[in-house]
Design a protein around this motif. Structure first.
Motif, PDB file in Angstrom:
ATOM      1  N   ARG A   1      57.692 -12.248 -21.349  1.00  0.00           N
ATOM      2  CA  ARG A   1      58.132 -11.355 -20.274  1.00  0.00           C
ATOM      3  C   ARG A   1      57.716 -11.867 -18.904  1.00  0.00           C
ATOM      4  NH1 ARG A   1      55.517  -5.505 -21.192  1.00  0.00           N
ATOM      5  NH2 ARG A   1      56.515  -5.162 -19.164  1.00  0.00           N
ATOM      6  N   ASP A   2      56.526 -12.488 -18.780  1.00  0.00           N
ATOM      7  CA  ASP A   2      56.128 -13.042 -17.485  1.00  0.00           C
ATOM      8  C   ASP A   2      56.974 -14.259 -17.122  1.00  0.00           C
ATOM      9  OD1 ASP A   2      54.208 -11.102 -17.201  1.00  0.00           O
ATOM     10  OD2 ASP A   2      52.545 -12.372 -17.853  1.00  0.00           O
ATOM     11  N   GLU A   3      57.319 -15.051 -18.129  1.00  0.00           N
ATOM     12  CA  GLU A   3      58.164 -16.230 -17.904  1.00  0.00           C
ATOM     13  C   GLU A   3      59.495 -15.833 -17.279  1.00  0.00           C
ATOM     14  OE1 GLU A   3      59.198 -20.367 -18.242  1.00  0.00           O
ATOM     15  OE2 GLU A   3      57.296 -19.451 -18.811  1.00  0.00           O
ATOM     16  N   PHE A   4      60.011 -14.665 -17.660  1.00  0.00           N
ATOM     17  CA  PHE A   4      61.295 -14.203 -17.150  1.00  0.00           C
ATOM     18  C   PHE A   4      61.142 -13.065 -16.124  1.00  0.00           C
ATOM     19  CE2 PHE A   4      62.630 -16.591 -20.803  1.00  0.00           C
ATOM     20  CZ  PHE A   4      63.854 -17.120 -20.423  1.00  0.00           C
ATOM     21  N   GLU A   5      59.929 -12.917 -15.627  1.00  0.00           N
ATOM     22  CA  GLU A   5      59.637 -11.986 -14.526  1.00  0.00           C
ATOM     23  C   GLU A   5      60.050 -10.547 -14.839  1.00  0.00           C
ATOM     24  OE1 GLU A   5      60.426 -13.450 -10.547  1.00  0.00           O
ATOM     25  OE2 GLU A   5      60.552 -15.514 -11.288  1.00  0.00           O
ATOM     26  N   VAL A   6      59.822 -10.155 -16.086  1.00  0.00           N
ATOM     27  CA  VAL A   6      60.046  -8.768 -16.479  1.00  0.00           C
ATOM     28  C   VAL A   6      58.925  -7.913 -15.883  1.00  0.00           C
ATOM     29  CG1 VAL A   6      60.173  -7.171 -18.442  1.00  0.00           C
ATOM     30  CG2 VAL A   6      61.205  -9.453 -18.600  1.00  0.00           C
ATOM     31  N   PRO A   7      59.236  -6.763 -15.299  1.00  0.00           N
ATOM     32  CA  PRO A   7      58.192  -5.939 -14.663  1.00  0.00           C
ATOM     33  C   PRO A   7      57.094  -5.542 -15.645  1.00  0.00           C
ATOM     34  CG  PRO A   7      60.391  -5.127 -14.100  1.00  0.00           C
ATOM     35  CD  PRO A   7      60.576  -6.160 -15.157  1.00  0.00           C
ATOM     36  N   ARG A   8      55.914  -5.326 -15.090  1.00  0.00           N
ATOM     37  CA  ARG A   8      54.825  -4.778 -15.888  1.00  0.00           C
ATOM     38  C   ARG A   8      55.125  -3.308 -16.206  1.00  0.00           C
ATOM     39  NH1 ARG A   8      50.159  -7.996 -15.941  1.00  0.00           N
ATOM     40  NH2 ARG A   8      50.844 -10.138 -15.499  1.00  0.00           N
TER      41      ARG A   8
END
Length: 254
Positions: free
Chosen positions: A100-107
């Motif tokens: 999710r961080d790799e694809f900039e998915v929100p926290r």
């Protein structure tokens, strides 16, 4: 179940990077998600822009459930451009969630949450009701059987608010495509609209708990006036395509 056994149950997605984009896929043939690096919240794939056509039928969704995270394209778009919506994402594959961080998915926060669970179990047991359910759950073999069964679509029907809509991504060329579409029609009493993404072989099905109102044109104009300009610029061609080429499977629909 140990973490190792849990990870071993699921395929590991691959991530390809270029100067301008990142792509997630389980095989060379199938693209799961694609992100434009300098505009990570844009919808790069045509089928995702068609899926956002649920706004033509539910222009102000308060609660959205998403089956499948992938690279988070739809989740990010809804998070940034539908600020009044609460979004629950259900994803079973821990490898996908780990990216999710790799694809900039929100926290996770007060209006966005990624839940690790089998979506078939979630729609059967959920205590909440949703205005929109976005069904885009794929693995290395396509849509898992549990996510295109009659019981899954029945449970989606039950989980929707009275004016709710299910939007499902199907592969038009899959040998069982007619069976899956018929199951949706049976679960939703024929209140279904389909539109094809001719470039990539996707068919997007919109299924309604009740006959949608007001007329499509009114919601098209509403979306044009309320969405952020950069969001509307992405969606307008697809929304016009739905209005022009959408196939209504039940009489009496607008």
């Amino acid at each position: 179940m140990s973490d190792r056994l849990e990870y071993n149950r699921h395929p590991r997605p691959l991530v390809d990077k270029s100067l301008n984009s990142k792509t997630m896929h389980f095989s060379i043939c199938d693209v799961q998600s694609r992100m434009q690096i300098d505009r990570p919240n844009n919808l790069m794939l045509a089928y995702t822009r068609l899926m956002m056509g649920f706004l033509l039928f539910a222009p102000n969704p308060r609660h959205i459930a998403m089956v499948g995270l992938g690279g988070g394209s739809l989740a990010k778009f809804c998070y940034w451009y539908l600020p009044d919506s609460r979004i629950q994402v259900i994803e079973i594959n821990p490898y996908v969630i780990a990216l999710r961080d790799e694809f900039e998915v929100p926290r996770d926060d007060h209006r966005f949450h990624v839940r690790k669970e089998d979506a078939a179990d979630y729609v059967r047991t959920a205590q909440y009701r949703y205005d929109v359910i976005v069904a885009d759950g794929f693995d290395a073999n396509g849509v898992p059987a549990s996510l295109c069964s009659r019981s899954f679509y029945d449970n989606c029907f039950d989980m929707l608010e009275p004016n709710g809509v299910l939007v499902a991504n199907l592969h038009s060329h899959h040998e069982h495509f007619p069976v899956y579409l018929e199951r949706i029609k049976e679960s939703f009493a024929g209140r279904v609209v389909t539109v094809n993404d001719f470039d990539y072989g996707n068919t997007i099905a919109f299924a309604f708990k009740e006959t949608p109102t007001p007329p499509l044109l009114a919601n098209l104009q509403r979306c044009a006036s309320t969405l952020a300009p950069e969001a509307w610029a992405q969606l307008a061609p697809s929304f016009s395509m739905i209005k022009r080429f959408g196939r209504w499977h039940s009489q009496g629909m607008p």
